[in-house]
Design a protein around this motif. Structure first.
Motif, PDB file in Angstrom:
ATOM      1  N   PHE A 174       0.431  -0.563   0.146  1.00  0.00           N
ATOM      2  CA  PHE A 174      -0.078  -0.253  -0.112  1.00  0.00           C
ATOM      3  C   PHE A 174       0.538   0.701   0.304  1.00  0.00           C
ATOM      4  O   PHE A 174       0.398   2.392  -0.845  1.00  0.00           O
ATOM      5  CB  PHE A 174      -0.997   0.216   0.722  1.00  0.00           C
ATOM      6  N   ALA A 175       2.114   1.334   0.857  1.00  0.00           N
ATOM      7  CA  ALA A 175       3.144   2.380   0.912  1.00  0.00           C
ATOM      8  C   ALA A 175       3.587   2.863  -0.614  1.00  0.00           C
ATOM      9  O   ALA A 175       3.423   4.226  -1.117  1.00  0.00           O
ATOM     10  CB  ALA A 175       3.671   1.761   2.293  1.00  0.00           C
ATOM     11  N   PHE A 176       3.970   1.665  -0.845  1.00  0.00           N
ATOM     12  CA  PHE A 176       4.577   2.428  -2.404  1.00  0.00           C
ATOM     13  C   PHE A 176       3.668   2.240  -3.673  1.00  0.00           C
ATOM     14  O   PHE A 176       4.461   2.484  -4.223  1.00  0.00           O
ATOM     15  CB  PHE A 176       5.809   1.023  -2.291  1.00  0.00           C
ATOM     16  N   SER A 177       2.761   1.592  -3.430  1.00  0.00           N
ATOM     17  CA  SER A 177       2.092   1.564  -4.846  1.00  0.00           C
ATOM     18  C   SER A 177       0.944   2.525  -4.756  1.00  0.00           C
ATOM     19  O   SER A 177       0.179   2.578  -5.938  1.00  0.00           O
ATOM     20  CB  SER A 177       1.374  -0.294  -4.635  1.00  0.00           C
ATOM     21  N   VAL A 178       0.517   2.658  -3.335  1.00  0.00           N
ATOM     22  CA  VAL A 178      -0.845   3.571  -3.244  1.00  0.00           C
ATOM     23  C   VAL A 178      -0.325   5.012  -3.037  1.00  0.00           C
ATOM     24  O   VAL A 178      -0.191   6.166  -3.935  1.00  0.00           O
ATOM     25  CB  VAL A 178      -1.817   3.187  -2.816  1.00  0.00           C
ATOM     26  N   ALA A 179      -0.053   5.325  -2.183  1.00  0.00           N
ATOM     27  CA  ALA A 179       0.560   6.363  -0.634  1.00  0.00           C
ATOM     28  C   ALA A 179       1.517   6.912  -1.292  1.00  0.00           C
ATOM     29  O   ALA A 179       1.652   8.345  -2.069  1.00  0.00           O
ATOM     30  CB  ALA A 179       0.506   6.105   0.200  1.00  0.00           C
ATOM     31  N   TRP A 247      -4.227  11.562 -13.093  1.00  0.00           N
ATOM     32  CA  TRP A 247      -4.695  10.325 -12.529  1.00  0.00           C
ATOM     33  C   TRP A 247      -4.247   9.682 -13.166  1.00  0.00           C
ATOM     34  O   TRP A 247      -3.608   8.166 -13.332  1.00  0.00           O
ATOM     35  CB  TRP A 247      -6.356  10.357 -13.416  1.00  0.00           C
ATOM     36  N   LEU A 248      -3.713   9.782 -14.710  1.00  0.00           N
ATOM     37  CA  LEU A 248      -3.116   8.679 -15.608  1.00  0.00           C
ATOM     38  C   LEU A 248      -1.314   8.670 -15.573  1.00  0.00           C
ATOM     39  O   LEU A 248      -0.972   7.371 -15.496  1.00  0.00           O
ATOM     40  CB  LEU A 248      -2.795   9.322 -17.151  1.00  0.00           C
ATOM     41  N   THR A 249      -1.092   9.666 -14.479  1.00  0.00           N
ATOM     42  CA  THR A 249       0.649   9.454 -14.468  1.00  0.00           C
ATOM     43  C   THR A 249       0.668   8.344 -12.432  1.00  0.00           C
ATOM     44  O   THR A 249       1.786   7.992 -12.688  1.00  0.00           O
ATOM     45  CB  THR A 249       1.318  10.750 -14.032  1.00  0.00           C
ATOM     46  N   ALA A 254       2.179   3.897 -10.072  1.00  0.00           N
ATOM     47  CA  ALA A 254       1.956   2.706  -9.613  1.00  0.00           C
ATOM     48  C   ALA A 254       1.668   1.255  -9.934  1.00  0.00           C
ATOM     49  O   ALA A 254       2.354   0.900  -9.170  1.00  0.00           O
ATOM     50  CB  ALA A 254      -0.156   2.958  -9.168  1.00  0.00           C
ATOM     51  N   LEU A 255       1.377   1.438 -11.649  1.00  0.00           N
ATOM     52  CA  LEU A 255       2.228   0.673 -11.659  1.00  0.00           C
ATOM     53  C   LEU A 255       2.924   0.134 -11.623  1.00  0.00           C
ATOM     54  O   LEU A 255       3.381  -1.275 -11.456  1.00  0.00           O
ATOM     55  CB  LEU A 255       1.252   0.470 -13.169  1.00  0.00           C
ATOM     56  N   ASN A 256       4.170   0.823 -12.005  1.00  0.00           N
ATOM     57  CA  ASN A 256       5.750   0.629 -11.743  1.00  0.00           C
ATOM     58  C   ASN A 256       5.863  -0.316 -10.915  1.00  0.00           C
ATOM     59  O   ASN A 256       6.489  -0.441 -10.746  1.00  0.00           O
ATOM     60  CB  ASN A 256       6.215   1.965 -11.912  1.00  0.00           C
ATOM     61  N   ASN A 257       5.719   0.989  -9.527  1.00  0.00           N
ATOM     62  CA  ASN A 257       6.318   0.283  -8.192  1.00  0.00           C
ATOM     63  C   ASN A 257       5.492  -0.945  -7.929  1.00  0.00           C
ATOM     64  O   ASN A 257       6.365  -1.796  -6.938  1.00  0.00           O
ATOM     65  CB  ASN A 257       5.707   1.618  -7.491  1.00  0.00           C
ATOM     66  N   LEU A 258       4.275  -1.236  -8.615  1.00  0.00           N
ATOM     67  CA  LEU A 258       3.729  -1.988  -7.782  1.00  0.00           C
ATOM     68  C   LEU A 258       4.153  -3.244  -8.152  1.00  0.00           C
ATOM     69  O   LEU A 258       4.659  -4.315  -7.476  1.00  0.00           O
ATOM     70  CB  LEU A 258       2.100  -2.855  -8.690  1.00  0.00           C
TER      71      LEU A 258
END
Length: 269
Positions: A174-179, A247-249, A254-258
């Protein structure tokens, strides 16, 4: 006997004047968007970054106080290296970031949604953004292998493996892929890009400078990984301009970090 008045009401006068070629109707120009320009954006950007840092370090300070440890640098470092504490720290940077951004936009009496371009992208724009991101990551992966370098910074690999083993995988995810993506995108491609793109820097200068600021946020990496971050930031900046959508970036970030978090945890198993 009834007397007909020749006086015209204001609305009738405007109608008659608009029909008269000698008195064309006045041109209505759209209102100029209320935007902080170069220095205003820079100063507010510094405040926003400070708020992000205060939110993150504040979470560690609370954990140190909760455990009854001495309030010194050694205790902060000790607690801050724990996966759960680090994840909480990253997450707490989001609300403080949003609060200061909201205040800066509120002072200008502008729309929060329009100022940050919080518009949903089209599927075509999303697909283009994803394909471009994949190509950039693959190029850097290939370079890393050719140079005999690790594809992920060693300390991040150790952190994610430790977090997985200690049951903090979801919190780190959550921290790295959302926040983190939301905080950093609101700052870089949201607030900074918007103000700088309407200043003397124009779009190209705003993309370059906001990408540089975003890179500086990641100073925990070495120069090689910072160069990769900067390249990805340029792509994010271009997509922010092309799609007019934060929202796109944010989704791309988020996709990159996830992907990085999941692959690192999976490879670590």
């Amino acid at each position: 006997m009834t007397v007909l008045s020749t006086a015209r009401r204001p609305s009738e006068s405007l109608v008659m004047d608009s029909l008269n070629p000698d008195y064309p109707p006045p041109a209505v120009t759209p209102a100029t968007p209320r935007v902080w320009m170069f220095w205003g954006t820079a100063l507010w950007g510094l405040l926003i970054f400070s708020a992000m840092f205060v939110g993150q370090i504040g979470a560690i300070v609370l954990l140190v106080a909760q455990r009854g440890l001495p309030m010194d640098l050694a205790s902060l470092q000790l607690v801050g290296r724990e996966p759960q504490a680090l994840a909480l720290s990253v997450a707490m940077g989001l609300p403080t970031t949003l609060a200061v951004v909201w205040l800066a936009i509120r002072i200008k009496k502008a729309s929060f949604v329009d100022y940050l371009a919080l518009h949903w992208p089209s599927w075509k724009q999303l697909l283009l953004g994803v394909v471009g991101l994949i190509l950039i990551v693959l190029v850097w992966e290939t370079m890393s292998r050719a140079l005999g370098r690790e594809a992920t910074p060693g300390f991040m690999t150790d952190l994610l493996k430790s977090g997985r083993d200690k049951g903090a995988a979801l919190l780190l995810l959550f921290a790295f892929s959302v926040a983190a993506p939301m905080s950093e995108e609101v700052l870089a491609r949201g607030f900074l890009y918007r103000g700088w793109s309407e200043s003397f820097l124009r779009v190209s200068g705003a993309i370059l400078l906001s990408s540089l600021v975003w890179t500086i946020v990641h100073l925990q990496y070495d120069l090689y990984f910072l160069a990769e971050v900067f390249c990805i930031g340029l792509w994010f900046g271009y997509m922010r301009y092309r799609a007019n959508s934060l929202w796109l970036t944010t989704l791309l970030h988020a996709l990159n970090n996830l992907t990085a978090v999941v692959l690192t945890m999976w490879l670590g198993s």
